[in-house]
Design a protein around this motif. Structure first.
Motif, PDB file in Angstrom:
ATOM      1  N   GLY A   1      28.611  48.575  34.250  1.00 35.00           N
ATOM      2  CA  GLY A   1      28.560  47.801  35.493  1.00 35.00           C
ATOM      3  C   GLY A   1      29.912  47.782  36.165  1.00 35.00           C
ATOM      4  O   GLY A   1      30.959  47.679  35.513  1.00 35.00           O
ATOM      5  N   LEU A   2      29.903  47.871  37.500  1.00 28.13           N
ATOM      6  CA  LEU A   2      31.147  47.962  38.251  1.00 28.13           C
ATOM      7  C   LEU A   2      32.036  46.740  38.070  1.00 28.13           C
ATOM      8  O   LEU A   2      33.250  46.850  37.899  1.00 28.13           O
ATOM      9  N   CYS A   3      31.436  45.546  38.118  1.00 24.84           N
ATOM     10  CA  CYS A   3      32.225  44.325  38.021  1.00 24.84           C
ATOM     11  C   CYS A   3      32.937  44.234  36.669  1.00 24.84           C
ATOM     12  O   CYS A   3      34.131  43.924  36.602  1.00 24.84           O
ATOM     13  N   LYS A   4      32.223  44.533  35.591  1.00 27.75           N
ATOM     14  CA  LYS A   4      32.828  44.472  34.256  1.00 27.75           C
ATOM     15  C   LYS A   4      33.943  45.500  34.124  1.00 27.75           C
ATOM     16  O   LYS A   4      34.991  45.228  33.526  1.00 27.75           O
ATOM     17  N   GLN A   5      33.710  46.675  34.697  1.00 32.64           N
ATOM     18  CA  GLN A   5      34.752  47.709  34.660  1.00 32.64           C
ATOM     19  C   GLN A   5      36.006  47.228  35.392  1.00 32.64           C
ATOM     20  O   GLN A   5      37.133  47.409  34.909  1.00 32.64           O
ATOM     21  N   TYR A   6      35.799  46.615  36.543  1.00 31.84           N
ATOM     22  CA  TYR A   6      36.928  46.142  37.351  1.00 31.84           C
ATOM     23  C   TYR A   6      37.727  45.070  36.607  1.00 31.84           C
ATOM     24  O   TYR A   6      38.970  45.138  36.533  1.00 31.84           O
ATOM     25  N   LEU A   7      37.036  44.102  36.031  1.00 36.97           N
ATOM     26  CA  LEU A   7      37.709  43.026  35.301  1.00 36.97           C
ATOM     27  C   LEU A   7      38.473  43.570  34.093  1.00 36.97           C
ATOM     28  O   LEU A   7      39.579  43.117  33.773  1.00 36.97           O
ATOM     29  N   GLN A   8      37.889  44.584  33.454  1.00 31.97           N
ATOM     30  CA  GLN A   8      38.536  45.187  32.291  1.00 31.97           C
ATOM     31  C   GLN A   8      39.814  45.922  32.687  1.00 31.97           C
ATOM     32  O   GLN A   8      40.853  45.806  32.030  1.00 31.97           O
ATOM     33  N   VAL A   9      39.749  46.670  33.783  1.00 33.43           N
ATOM     34  CA  VAL A   9      40.922  47.402  34.260  1.00 33.43           C
ATOM     35  C   VAL A   9      42.039  46.433  34.648  1.00 33.43           C
ATOM     36  O   VAL A   9      43.213  46.661  34.342  1.00 33.43           O
ATOM     37  N   CYS A  10      41.676  45.343  35.326  1.00 32.46           N
ATOM     38  CA  CYS A  10      42.676  44.341  35.710  1.00 32.46           C
ATOM     39  C   CYS A  10      43.351  43.747  34.482  1.00 32.46           C
ATOM     40  O   CYS A  10      44.573  43.552  34.444  1.00 32.46           O
TER      41      CYS A  10
ATOM     42  N   THR B   1      44.642  43.914  48.953  1.00 29.05           N
ATOM     43  CA  THR B   1      46.023  44.393  49.071  1.00 29.05           C
ATOM     44  C   THR B   1      46.136  45.778  48.428  1.00 29.05           C
ATOM     45  O   THR B   1      45.181  46.297  47.839  1.00 29.05           O
ATOM     46  N   ASP B   2      47.317  46.366  48.536  1.00 29.33           N
ATOM     47  CA  ASP B   2      47.545  47.682  47.936  1.00 29.33           C
ATOM     48  C   ASP B   2      47.340  47.650  46.417  1.00 29.33           C
ATOM     49  O   ASP B   2      46.775  48.579  45.832  1.00 29.33           O
ATOM     50  N   GLU B   3      47.795  46.566  45.780  1.00 25.29           N
ATOM     51  CA  GLU B   3      47.638  46.434  44.324  1.00 25.29           C
ATOM     52  C   GLU B   3      46.166  46.301  43.945  1.00 25.29           C
ATOM     53  O   GLU B   3      45.708  46.884  42.947  1.00 25.29           O
ATOM     54  N   ASP B   4      45.417  45.525  44.741  1.00 22.24           N
ATOM     55  CA  ASP B   4      43.977  45.394  44.494  1.00 22.24           C
ATOM     56  C   ASP B   4      43.285  46.749  44.587  1.00 22.24           C
ATOM     57  O   ASP B   4      42.415  47.087  43.783  1.00 22.24           O
ATOM     58  N   LEU B   5      43.679  47.520  45.595  1.00 24.13           N
ATOM     59  CA  LEU B   5      43.058  48.835  45.801  1.00 24.13           C
ATOM     60  C   LEU B   5      43.331  49.760  44.622  1.00 24.13           C
ATOM     61  O   LEU B   5      42.454  50.531  44.209  1.00 24.13           O
ATOM     62  N   HIS B   6      44.535  49.680  44.074  1.00 28.94           N
ATOM     63  CA  HIS B   6      44.880  50.512  42.923  1.00 28.94           C
ATOM     64  C   HIS B   6      43.914  50.265  41.777  1.00 28.94           C
ATOM     65  O   HIS B   6      43.411  51.201  41.139  1.00 28.94           O
ATOM     66  N   MET B   7      43.615  49.003  41.510  1.00 25.15           N
ATOM     67  CA  MET B   7      42.670  48.656  40.450  1.00 25.15           C
ATOM     68  C   MET B   7      41.262  49.154  40.788  1.00 25.15           C
ATOM     69  O   MET B   7      40.533  49.649  39.934  1.00 25.15           O
TER      70      MET B   7
ATOM     71  N   GLU C   1      43.572  45.111  31.435  1.00 31.81           N
ATOM     72  CA  GLU C   1      44.389  46.120  30.751  1.00 31.81           C
ATOM     73  C   GLU C   1      45.699  46.392  31.490  1.00 31.81           C
ATOM     74  O   GLU C   1      46.715  46.722  30.868  1.00 31.81           O
ATOM     75  N   SER C   2      45.679  46.258  32.809  1.00 34.66           N
ATOM     76  CA  SER C   2      46.872  46.530  33.622  1.00 34.66           C
ATOM     77  C   SER C   2      47.703  45.277  33.858  1.00 34.66           C
ATOM     78  O   SER C   2      48.722  45.342  34.571  1.00 34.66           O
ATOM     79  N   ASN C   3      47.227  44.166  33.345  1.00 35.56           N
ATOM     80  CA  ASN C   3      47.922  42.884  33.524  1.00 35.56           C
ATOM     81  C   ASN C   3      48.080  42.533  35.002  1.00 35.56           C
ATOM     82  O   ASN C   3      49.117  42.033  35.439  1.00 35.56           O
TER      83      ASN C   3
END
Length: 417
Positions: A6-15, A61-67, A17-19
């Motif tokens: 799922g996209l949402c779970k992937q997004y939360l996980q990436v955030c 923001t730019d940081e949000d887009l990176h994630m 992991e990237s702190n």
């Protein structure tokens, strides 16, 4: 990372992991996308527009887009990305460029009214040198200026996939417009281009002349938007001369220019012979009664291809509007006409009321609606037009309202291709 997660779970996980802190607006929109595409089988346009009025918005923001792009690159069913009205800068453009270089499934990208400048334009344009997937790019409102326009012109010399490019309100200059026109002499892929509201300092209409020369040679372009181009009667004459030799253009947008009755005389002569043009947008010019009569004569007796005509806000009074209504009685092809913002007398109100009553004109194909008070007929405005939702879309109702965006119903080039 599995797409089955799922996209949402992937997004939360990436955030995590990237702190990086998560953006709740992105998380919400991804959660909605997961609901819409629960089986992960259909193509999906991910809409994360910063002007959403229905949910709390924390602009991207730019940081949000990176994630975000970290997860999108692994989800091939995402074929559209709508990021309009956010706060992306040239740094964000770097992430977009990298995504475009690596991605082979994205067909539609909307970056309208962010804060991308010349450097960001260079990055995105260079990424498109190698991208063979993207069909529609919308840069509307990003101040990439003349130099940024030159980067996109250079890109079109190489890219043979992009079909629709919107560089409206980007503060393009004379040099970049001439370059775009020159490149479009050779490019065989672009079907629709918007060059609305450039920043021009000359009154010589050099850019219009170059665009006219391009139209003589180009046999692929279907849509051309030249809104707010300072086009006068001389420029219209040059465009018409070119369109006698053009066999592909179906949609010509000359709205918000300086066209008067003398310029419309050339358009009237063109319509007598042209067999290709289907949509003509002249709203917010000053064609007046004589201009309306020139158009009416061509439409009533000669033209059998034009389907939509917009002459709203053109200082036309009863004489010209009655001529247009009479033309509709003999012309059976013209189905859409927009007249609001002109001078309605009672005869005009009666004429258009009769067209609607008899069914010659459908209520969803015009921008006026008759009503009666004390035995007199008046016309009220409807929110209908060729592209009412060019800059915005309503919070409620269908995603694509074809009454307000009739150009999509006629189908010159579809919104998402």
């Amino acid at each position: 990372m599995s797409t089955l997660q799922g996209l949402c779970k992937q997004y939360l996980q990436v955030c995590q992991e990237s702190n990086q802190p998560e953006n709740p607006f992105i998380a919400h929109m991804l959660r909605e996308a997961d609901k819409d595409n629960i089986m992960l089988t259909k193509r999906l346009t991910l809409k994360i527009a910063g002007n959403n009025c229905l949910v709390p918005v924390q602009k991207i923001t730019d940081e949000d887009l990176h994630m975000l792009v970290c997860i999108l690159s692994k989800n091939i069913f995402i074929t559209g990305l709508d990021l309009r009205y956010n706060v992306l800068t040239d740094v964000g453009a770097k992430h977009i460029a990298k995504f475009l270089q690596e991605n082979s499934s994205l067909r539609y990208l909307n970056l309208m009214f962010n804060e991308i400048g010349t450097s960001g334009a260079e990055l995105i344009a260079k990424a498109l040198h190698r991208n063979e997937a993207l069909l529609y790019l919308r840069m509307t409102g990003n101040k990439i200026r003349n130099k940024g326009g030159m980067y996109f012109a250079s890109m079109l010399q190489v890219n043979s996939t992009l079909e629709k490019l919107d560089l409206g309100d980007c503060d393009l200059g004379t040099q970049s417009l001439v370059a775009m026109a020159t490149v479009l002499n050779q490019n065989k892929a672009i079907k629709a281009v918007s060059l609305n509201r450039p920043i021009l300092y000359s009154q010589e209409e050099d850019t219009t002349i170059h665009i006219a020369l391009m139209l003589k040679n180009n046999s692929c372009l279907v849509e051309l938007h030249l809104c707010k181009h300072e086009i006068k009667n001389f420029g219209v004459e040059r465009l018409c001369e070119a369109l006698y030799e053009n066999c592909s253009l179906k949609y010509l947008d000359l709205s918000c220019n300086k066209v008067t009755r003398d310029g419309v005389k050339f358009l009237g002569e063109l319509l007598k012979r042209n067999k290709t043009l289907e949509i003509l947008d002249l709203h917010s010019n000053r064609i007046e009664d004589d201009g309306a009569i020139y158009l009416s004569e061509a439409l009533a007796l000669y033209n059998g291809t034009l389907q939509a005509l917009a002459v709203a806000s053109n200082n036309i009074s009863g004489k010209g509007l009655l001529a247009l209504s009479d033309a509709l009685k003999t012309n059976t092809v013209l189905s859409y006409i927009y007249i609001w913002g002109n001078k309605f007398d009672e005869a005009t109100c009666m004429a258009f009321s009769d067209l609607l009553k008899t069914g010659r004109l459908k209520p969803n194909c015009t921008d006026v609606d008759p009503y009666e008070v004390d035995g007199h007929i008046y016309l009220a405005e409807l929110s209908h037009g060729l592209k009412k939702h060019y800059y915005w879309t309503p919070s409620y109702g269908p995603a694509v309202n074809k009454d307000a965006n009739a150009s999509l119903a006629i189908g010159a080039v579809s919104e998402h291709l």
